[in-house]
Design an enzyme around this catalytic site. Structure first.
Site, mmCIF file in Angstrom:
data_model
loop_
_atom_site.group_PDB
_atom_site.id
_atom_site.type_symbol
_atom_site.label_atom_id
_atom_site.label_comp_id
_atom_site.label_asym_id
_atom_site.label_seq_id
_atom_site.Cartn_x
_atom_site.Cartn_y
_atom_site.Cartn_z
ATOM 1 N N TYR A 15 0.809 -1.222 0.000
ATOM 2 C CA TYR A 15 0.000 0.000 0.000
ATOM 3 C C TYR A 15 0.840 1.270 0.000
ATOM 4 O O TYR A 15 0.563 2.201 0.749
ATOM 5 C CB TYR A 15 -0.957 -0.008 1.202
ATOM 6 C CG TYR A 15 -2.181 -0.840 0.917
ATOM 7 C CD1 TYR A 15 -3.196 -0.315 0.126
ATOM 8 C CD2 TYR A 15 -2.295 -2.133 1.390
ATOM 9 C CE1 TYR A 15 -4.306 -1.085 -0.183
ATOM 10 C CE2 TYR A 15 -3.409 -2.906 1.082
ATOM 11 C CZ TYR A 15 -4.408 -2.367 0.296
ATOM 12 O OH TYR A 15 -5.500 -3.118 -0.016
ATOM 13 N N TYR A 142 -14.568 -4.418 2.736
ATOM 14 C CA TYR A 142 -13.204 -4.866 2.472
ATOM 15 C C TYR A 142 -13.033 -6.264 3.061
ATOM 16 O O TYR A 142 -13.335 -6.489 4.237
ATOM 17 C CB TYR A 142 -12.167 -3.920 3.093
ATOM 18 C CG TYR A 142 -10.759 -4.406 2.866
ATOM 19 C CD1 TYR A 142 -10.122 -4.237 1.636
ATOM 20 C CD2 TYR A 142 -10.071 -5.091 3.876
ATOM 21 C CE1 TYR A 142 -8.837 -4.719 1.415
ATOM 22 C CE2 TYR A 142 -8.775 -5.566 3.668
ATOM 23 C CZ TYR A 142 -8.169 -5.381 2.433
ATOM 24 O OH TYR A 142 -6.902 -5.857 2.209
ATOM 25 N N ASP A 237 -17.305 -11.894 8.285
ATOM 26 C CA ASP A 237 -15.865 -11.630 8.214
ATOM 27 C C ASP A 237 -15.465 -10.866 9.480
ATOM 28 O O ASP A 237 -15.584 -9.656 9.555
ATOM 29 C CB ASP A 237 -15.546 -10.820 6.951
ATOM 30 C CG ASP A 237 -14.061 -10.482 6.841
ATOM 31 O OD1 ASP A 237 -13.306 -10.757 7.798
ATOM 32 O OD2 ASP A 237 -13.656 -9.928 5.801
ATOM 33 N N LYS A 266 -5.989 -11.633 11.844
ATOM 34 C CA LYS A 266 -5.467 -10.453 12.543
ATOM 35 C C LYS A 266 -5.165 -10.695 14.029
ATOM 36 O O LYS A 266 -4.100 -11.177 14.346
ATOM 37 C CB LYS A 266 -6.409 -9.272 12.342
ATOM 38 C CG LYS A 266 -6.371 -8.767 10.897
ATOM 39 C CD LYS A 266 -6.731 -7.298 10.758
ATOM 40 C CE LYS A 266 -6.366 -6.788 9.377
ATOM 41 N NZ LYS A 266 -7.486 -6.509 8.501
HETATM 42 C C1 LIG Z 1 -7.557 -6.992 7.035
HETATM 43 C C2 LIG Z 1 -8.825 -7.632 6.664
HETATM 44 C C3 LIG Z 1 -8.867 -8.740 5.798
HETATM 45 C C4 LIG Z 1 -7.625 -9.285 5.136
HETATM 46 O O1 LIG Z 1 -6.728 -9.817 6.048
HETATM 47 P P1 LIG Z 1 -5.185 -9.985 5.611
HETATM 48 O O2 LIG Z 1 -4.584 -10.786 6.712
HETATM 49 O O3 LIG Z 1 -4.632 -8.600 5.512
HETATM 50 O O4 LIG Z 1 -5.166 -10.700 4.304
HETATM 51 C C5 LIG Z 1 -10.090 -9.338 5.539
HETATM 52 N N1 LIG Z 1 -11.220 -8.854 6.079
HETATM 53 C C6 LIG Z 1 -11.234 -7.803 6.910
HETATM 54 C C7 LIG Z 1 -12.526 -7.342 7.506
HETATM 55 C C8 LIG Z 1 -10.046 -7.134 7.219
HETATM 56 O O5 LIG Z 1 -10.064 -6.064 8.022
#
Ligand SMILES: *Cc1c(COP(=O)(O)O)cnc(C)c1O
Length: 429
Positions: A15, A142, A237, A266
């Site tokens: 990025y 996202y 998600d 994460k």
């Molecule tokens: C950061 C994020 C992702 C992607 O995770 P990465 O480990 O960076 O590939 C997917 N969904 C959400 C909601 C996110 O915040």
């Protein structure tokens, strides 16, 4: 040569438009809430290093557990083999995840956790002999940077080179305050009389990358109910919202209806190492059981269920479930709320919002909400000059601290924000 100098001619950063970018800051140590640079500067990591860190950097307990695991078993193939850390972590996750979750599938980041969720959701119907392949997603969402994750995310400048290559997704509005009925109406209209929709994917309660856009549990609950009534799988998600971010262990804990699939990453390892999890119901899992081998889920990564990452996740979860950490979550929540009261009337503030440990402030600085807004660079630099790491999303600044943050460190951050608001107000008048 400094780290920053050695980096410059050989590394490609995420990025980042490298042309004209400031040289990266060389980090030599992490210590609690601080990232320590090679020039000795100590940066308050107020975005938990891209939302992954929970208990502070180089946490001694996680370090100890990871190092113990490394000397026992660093990694093993996960097809045809299994191990204690993967099993123990799955047991712990199933204990805290919504009760309808029955199986844990491992991968190694948030995007892959989403890819796996989408593949489970689509192949589930294929295995049942039904032609359901369409996906519904929220506008501005996202879900990661791999192709499937990009496809279900917002179409923007970030993805424009690939638009022709992304599979078709039907987008609906987010049920933000005042817009609940319209968003629900769009979903209802979409599903009525249609048999070809496989799944609905969403970021529950907070759309992180979109700018910490927040919406209430009730309309989402209603949307889940509609999906269930219409044979549409739901995929939460929780890559960003999971593990205490929103004040509860998972954002879905605010809801009555539960999803069929949950994606996690994460914070799962406390920010120590990469790990992804896709949890699903036994009903989904069972649809992949068959005499016909082609019904299996043909997906896997070299580092699936890496034991060291699992050990970090187990240690992080133990810390998270501690009463000490739980009272920190409350402290941060209350501090954010008190600060919002303080700035609510400020003329630069369009909107302030918080949920659990996440605070977001939308600034009235013209130009709208664009990542490429020059203001973003100014804001980023403003906080960095004050030894605070924040990464504004366009005209939205947010605080998403590690849970070990102190009241003092929060106050320092709030003061810097107030200073920013006053500076902007002066320049505006
Ligand atoms: C950061 C994020 C992702 C992607 O995770 P990465 O480990 O960076 O590939 C997917 N969904 C959400 C909601 C996110 O915040």
């Amino acid at each position: 040569m400094t780290l920053s100098e050695r980096d410059r001619s050989i590394i490609w950063h995420p990025y980042t438009q490298a042309l004209g970018a400031n040289p990266p800051i060389g980090i030599v140590r992490g210590e609690g809430t601080y990232l320590i640079a090679e020039d000795g500067r100590r940066y308050l990591d107020m975005i938990s290093s891209w939302w992954v860190n929970l208990h502070g950097h180089a946490h001694p307990y996680i370090t100890q557990k990871v190092s113990e695991q490394l000397s026992i078993l660093e990694h093993a193939i996960f097809a045809g083999f299994t191990h204690e850390p993967a099993i123990k972590l799955a047991e712990m996750l199933l204990h805290v995840l919504p009760a309808n979750m029955g199986r844990i599938f491992y991968s190694d980041n948030g995007s892959t956790a989403v890819e796996v969720g989408l593949k489970m959701g689509v192949q589930y119907w294929d295995n049942l002999g039904l032609k359901k392949t369409k996906i519904i997603a929220f506008r501005n969402g996202y879900h990661g940077d791999t192709f499937g994750a990009m496809a279900v995310g917002d179409r923007s400048v970030f993805t424009q080179a690939f638009h022709d290559m992304l599979f078709e997704v039907v987008f609906i509005d987010v049920p933000v305050s005042g817009h609940e009925h319209e968003a629900i109406r769009q979903l209802k209209e979409l599903v009525s009389g249609k048999e070809d929709i496989a799944a609905f994917i969403f970021e529950p309660l907070v759309q992180g990358t979109a700018g910490m856009i927040m919406y209430k549990a009730e309309p989402l609950d209603e949307m889940l109910r509609i999906c269930k009534a219409n044979n549409i799988l739901t995929i939460a998600d929780e890559v960003m919202t999971g593990f205490g971010r929103t004040g509860k262990l998972f954002a879905m804990d605010y809801l009555e209806n539960q999803p069929d699939i949950i994606c996690l990453s994460k914070g799962i390892t406390g920010g120590t190492m990469p790990l992804g999890v896709t949890a699903c119901t036994n009903e989904i899992y069972n649809a992949f059981l068959s005499e016909d081998r082609s019904k299996a889920l043909f997906h896997g990564h070299s580092y699936t269920a890496n034991p060291t990452a699992c050990a970090a996740a187990i240690a992080s979860m133990e810390l998270l479930l501690n009463t000490e950490c739980q009272s920190q979550l409350l402290m941060i929540d209350n501090a954010h709320k008190a600060f919002r009261e303080q700035i609510r009337e400020h003329k630069i503030v369009i909107n302030e919002r918080s949920l659990g440990t996440i605070l977001a402030i939308e600034l009235n600085i013209g130009n709208g909400t664009s990542y490429f807004n020059n203001m973003r660079d100014y804001l980023y630099g403003f906080f960095l000059d004050r030894n605070i790491l924040m990464r504004p999303l366009g005209n939205i600044i947010y605080v998403l601290p590690p849970y070990c943050v102190t009241e003092e460190q929060l106050k320092t951050t709030y003061s810097a924000i107030e200073e920013l608001l006053d500076t902007l107000a002066q320049n505006n008048s």
